[in-house]
Design a protein around this motif. Structure first.
Motif, mmCIF file in Angstrom:
data_model
loop_
_atom_site.group_PDB
_atom_site.id
_atom_site.type_symbol
_atom_site.label_atom_id
_atom_site.label_comp_id
_atom_site.label_asym_id
_atom_site.label_seq_id
_atom_site.Cartn_x
_atom_site.Cartn_y
_atom_site.Cartn_z
ATOM 1 N N SER A 130 0.816 -1.212 0.000
ATOM 2 C CA SER A 130 0.000 0.000 0.000
ATOM 3 C C SER A 130 0.852 1.265 0.000
ATOM 4 C CB SER A 130 -0.929 -0.012 1.213
ATOM 5 O OG SER A 130 -1.633 1.189 1.313
ATOM 6 N N GLU A 131 1.856 1.294 0.871
ATOM 7 C CA GLU A 131 2.722 2.470 0.969
ATOM 8 C C GLU A 131 3.536 2.677 -0.312
ATOM 9 O OE1 GLU A 131 2.936 4.764 3.507
ATOM 10 O OE2 GLU A 131 1.214 3.758 4.395
ATOM 11 N N GLN A 150 1.389 4.144 -3.007
ATOM 12 C CA GLN A 150 1.144 5.575 -2.774
ATOM 13 C C GLN A 150 2.331 6.424 -3.240
ATOM 14 O OE1 GLN A 150 -1.572 7.186 -1.563
ATOM 15 N NE2 GLN A 150 -2.710 5.275 -1.454
ATOM 16 N N PRO A 186 -2.933 5.392 -7.285
ATOM 17 C CA PRO A 186 -2.307 4.255 -6.602
ATOM 18 C C PRO A 186 -2.778 2.901 -7.138
ATOM 19 C CG PRO A 186 -2.967 5.888 -5.002
ATOM 20 C CD PRO A 186 -3.523 6.340 -6.324
#
Length: 62
Positions: free
Chosen positions: A20-21, A24, A34
């Motif tokens: 997820s990071e 982003q 994203p």
């Protein structure tokens, strides 16, 4: 596409957070959403260090 080599056996929740990071950060740099970023996580056996410099083309030819 981003590929990450991850030690086999690491926590799945931590892996999901990493994906997820990374999505982003890459989306901001690439100017896309994203969900348009693909993150591939490959398991590696601990001790399989490989040669990251060669894989990234950071070593000079001999």
């Amino acid at each position: 596409m981003v590929t990450v080599e991850w030690w086999k056996g690491n926590d799945r929740d931590l892996r999901a957070l990493l994906v997820s990071e990374l999505a982003q950060v890459v989306s901001r740099g690439a100017g896309c959403a994203p969900q348009d970023v693909t993150v591939v996580v490959r398991d590696r056996e601990p001790g399989q260090d490989g040669d990251a410099e060669s894989a990234l083309g950071l070593t000079s030819p001999r």
